[in-house]
Write a protein that holds these residues in place. Structure first.
Motif, PDB file in Angstrom:
ATOM      1  N   MET A   1       0.836  -1.209   0.000  1.00 34.65           N
ATOM      2  CA  MET A   1       0.000   0.000   0.000  1.00 34.65           C
ATOM      3  C   MET A   1       0.870   1.258   0.000  1.00 34.65           C
ATOM      4  N   LYS A   2       1.889   1.262   0.880  1.00 31.44           N
ATOM      5  CA  LYS A   2       2.788   2.406   0.978  1.00 31.44           C
ATOM      6  C   LYS A   2       3.514   2.624  -0.342  1.00 31.44           C
ATOM      7  N   ARG A   3       3.925   1.512  -0.978  1.00 28.70           N
ATOM      8  CA  ARG A   3       4.650   1.613  -2.257  1.00 28.70           C
ATOM      9  C   ARG A   3       3.755   2.221  -3.348  1.00 28.70           C
ATOM     10  N   PHE A   5       1.176   4.239  -2.921  1.00 35.50           N
ATOM     11  CA  PHE A   5       1.019   5.671  -2.643  1.00 35.50           C
ATOM     12  C   PHE A   5       2.247   6.453  -3.101  1.00 35.50           C
ATOM     13  N   LYS A   6       3.422   5.873  -2.888  1.00 32.43           N
ATOM     14  CA  LYS A   6       4.664   6.526  -3.307  1.00 32.43           C
ATOM     15  C   LYS A   6       4.712   6.664  -4.831  1.00 32.43           C
ATOM     16  N   GLN A   7       4.247   5.625  -5.539  1.00 34.69           N
ATOM     17  CA  GLN A   7       4.230   5.678  -7.004  1.00 34.69           C
ATOM     18  C   GLN A   7       3.183   6.658  -7.526  1.00 34.69           C
ATOM     19  N   TYR A   9       2.152   9.343  -5.913  1.00 37.03           N
ATOM     20  CA  TYR A   9       2.363  10.702  -5.400  1.00 37.03           C
ATOM     21  C   TYR A   9       2.691  11.735  -6.488  1.00 37.03           C
ATOM     22  N   SER A 333     -12.013  -1.305   1.520  1.00 38.12           N
ATOM     23  CA  SER A 333     -10.727  -1.981   1.703  1.00 38.12           C
ATOM     24  C   SER A 333     -10.692  -3.298   0.930  1.00 38.12           C
TER      25      SER A 333
END
Length: 609
Positions: A1-3, A5-7, A9, A333
């Protein structure tokens, strides 16, 4: 999930204004949503005649005391109405207050959704543009290892899935949690004991619900891969429909298509069952919590008398107010699992490195002066070398023909000259400059290419030719058509150069399509021309028309001709005979015939005199 969001951004950043306003309005939505339930307390107090008596009008002393001031002011107004025997006015005041609060909640909810809509649509549009630009820029080898249908699914379906599910959770991740937080804070304010009791049951509910959706992402990824296979089968079947029908292969392709559909159906039903379970499961667990709360809270109201009945009813409303966003978050979700799987597939393409890209200090070459040189070229598509220590020189203004049996490496030369592929060792130079040191754009700007397959687009003749020179006038287009021996049939068409030629030029004959391809190259007017078996797919009559067009085009131009039909290259300045990636002989047509070697045998086999 974090990855993910980083992509995402960099694509979200241009829409930061919409993000900020969405957060502000989501905050207000959560605040007014909670306040709407709190305003039920004075209404219920009026109905049950439990209004707190305030006989002296309160004084405003500053923002820090605004909560007490507002509460006292409302109680003061209600006390005035009840003391003057006007309870209906007190009730009307509380109802107006409730309506105003819900109105404000829905206004800011709309504004929050408005900004999220612009963010979602804008980012999806930008990602789709970026993905198409990346697909166009990727080298040919990338597509030789992938199915077109899979790339199309990622471009169309997967980005849509990201838009629908990923941004749904992005919206909920602010609005709904804030609603829950505001509700819980208010619940703690009303009764700490009751709220702590609620928290015993919430983790149990969350654990049960989370376990249901663990396998959703992997199954979603399988569905999206199978969808790519499905589109590939449709695309391949329609492209090769004549072959399918000619070989009575309809049952084979029906079975292949049906098999993929059955697999998608099974996976979709499995995912759908778990998605459908999310909402009722979260609601049921919530109702169990509410029921338990009713039992315990009722005890506090009726027996302990530590909470007022009107306050407890409001408390129950707040507790139920948690259920709706919790239910929405649970459902979103589950959908997010699909979005994450789709995002993985989208960014796999976007993040794919371009193996044939410009060097940092690449030269922009705008003209061709002397020669093309291929020096000790070695190249293999997989393991076995297609070209072995291959070297030739093509002086400016000369025509060099490459001939040989299929698989001898002729078309590979064209692929390497255009940098569709890069050589593994050796060098290709234009005017003694390695083409790897030139920008790809300037290299291809010097080249024109006519292939065996006439690649045309579903557009007008004019627009198909303008690919070669976007700013060309109608006069230039007509002149190019005349040189390519194509104007004779174009002028007889109902709309002339504005005639739409259909999908892949399907409304034209093979010879007509090939002459349009030549006209496109003529219009570009490059100094170097590559002809890759430009007449091999044509009948004799069409070949004559096309051969005249080719001869017209090659006048005063450097040409590399890859030929299967030897009748098309007898006027070449140098004929290079290839066998298994190596040069076996070279010379003019007459010189090679006199050698009575490989070329002479090829000529003899084609009954050429």
């Amino acid at each position: 999930m974090k990855r993910i969001f980083k992509q995402m951004y960099p694509y979200i950043l241009p829409y930061k204004t919409h993000v900020i306003w969405n957060v502000i309005y989501s905050l207000l939505y959560a605040f007014f949503g909670t306040l709407a339930f709190v305003t039920l307390i004075p209404m219920l107090s009026v109905l049950f005649d439990k209004t707190r008596r305030v006989l002296i009008e309160p004084k405003y002393t500053g923002i820090t005391n605004i909560k007490d001031y507002a509460s006292d002011l409302l109680s003061y107004k209600l006390t005035l109405y009840t003391n003057s025997n006007q309870p209906e006015k007190a009730l009307l005041l509380t109802i107006i207050l409730i309506i105003a609060t819900f109105f404000l909640k829905n206004i800011v909810g709309y504004l929050s959704s408005y900004h999220m809509m612009h963010l979602r649509n804008g980012v999806s549009n930008d990602v789709r543009k970026m993905m198409f630009n990346k697909i166009i820029s990727l080298p040919i080898p990338f597509f030789s290892e992938r199915r077109k249908g899979d790339v199309m699914t990622r471009m169309l379906g997967d980005i849509g899935e990201v838009q629908n599910s990923f941004f749904a959770i992005l919206d909920l991740i602010i609005k709904e949690p804030l609603t829950i937080i505001f509700s819980i804070v208010t619940m703690f304010y009303i009764s700490t004991k009751l709220t702590l009791f609620v928290f015993i049951f919430l983790p149990i509910s969350g654990l049960i619900i989370s376990r249901i959706g663990k396998s959703l992402k992997s199954k979603s990824l399988q569905v999206q891969n199978e969808s790519g296979n499905l589109i590939s089968v449709v695309e391949e079947t329609l492209t090769g429909l004549k072959v399918v029908k000619a070989y009575n292969a309809e049952p084979l392709f029906k079975a292949k298509f049906g098999g993929i559909l059955d697999r998608i159906l099974k996976l979709s039903n499995s995912i759908g069952s778990k998605n459908n379970l999310a909402s009722p499961m979260s609601e049921f667990m919530g109702i169990v919590t509410i029921a338990t709360l009713l039992w315990y809270g009722g005890h506090l109201v009726l027996i302990d008398k530590s909470i007022d009945g009107s306050v407890f009813i409001t408390y129950m409303g707040l507790a139920y107010n948690i259920l709706t966003p919790a239910k929405a978050i649970t459902k979103a979700s589950y959908a997010l699992k699909n979005g994450l799987a789709a995002a993985d597939r989208v960014f796999e393409i976007i993040d794919e490195p371009n193996t044939i890209a410009n060097k940092p200090n690449a030269i922009t070459k705008e003209d061709f002066k002397e020669k093309i040189t291929l020096e000790n070229i070695n190249f293999a598509y997989q393991e076995e070398n297609v070209l072995k220590n291959f070297s030739i020189e093509v002086p400016k203004g000369k025509t060099v023909a490459l001939v040989g049996q299929s698989g001898s490496g002729k078309s590979t030369i064209a692929n390497l000259l255009t940098r569709f592929y890069d050589v593994q060792s050796g060098a290709i130079k234009v005017d003694d400059i390695d083409i790897k040191d030139m920008t790809v754009e300037s290299l291809r700007g010097l080249l024109g290419i006519v292939t065996q397959d006439s690649i045309l687009f579903n557009d007008s003749i004019k627009n198909n030719l303008l690919i070669g020179k976007p700013d060309a006038s109608d006069e230039e287009i007509i002149n190019a058509l005349k040189i390519a021996n194509a104007y004779e049939f174009v002028k007889d068409l109902a709309e002339g150069i504005h005639t739409n030629i259909g999908d892949a030029g399907g409304r034209l004959s093979g010879g007509q399509k090939q002459r349009l391809s030549i006209a496109r190259a003529v219009l570009k007017n490059p100094p170097i021309m590559i002809l890759d078996e430009a007449t091999s797919a044509l009948d004799t009559e069409s070949e004559k028309h096309v051969q005249v067009a080719l001869e017209n085009m090659m006048q005063n131009r450097t040409s590399i001709v890859i030929a299967h039909r030897l009748s098309t290259i007898q006027k070449a300045d140098n004929i290079v005979v290839m066998q298994k990636g190596e040069i076996v002989e070279q010379g003019t047509h007459d010189e090679l015939l006199n050698k009575n070697g490989t070329y002479a045998k090829l000529v003899s086999m084609q009954s050429f005199e």
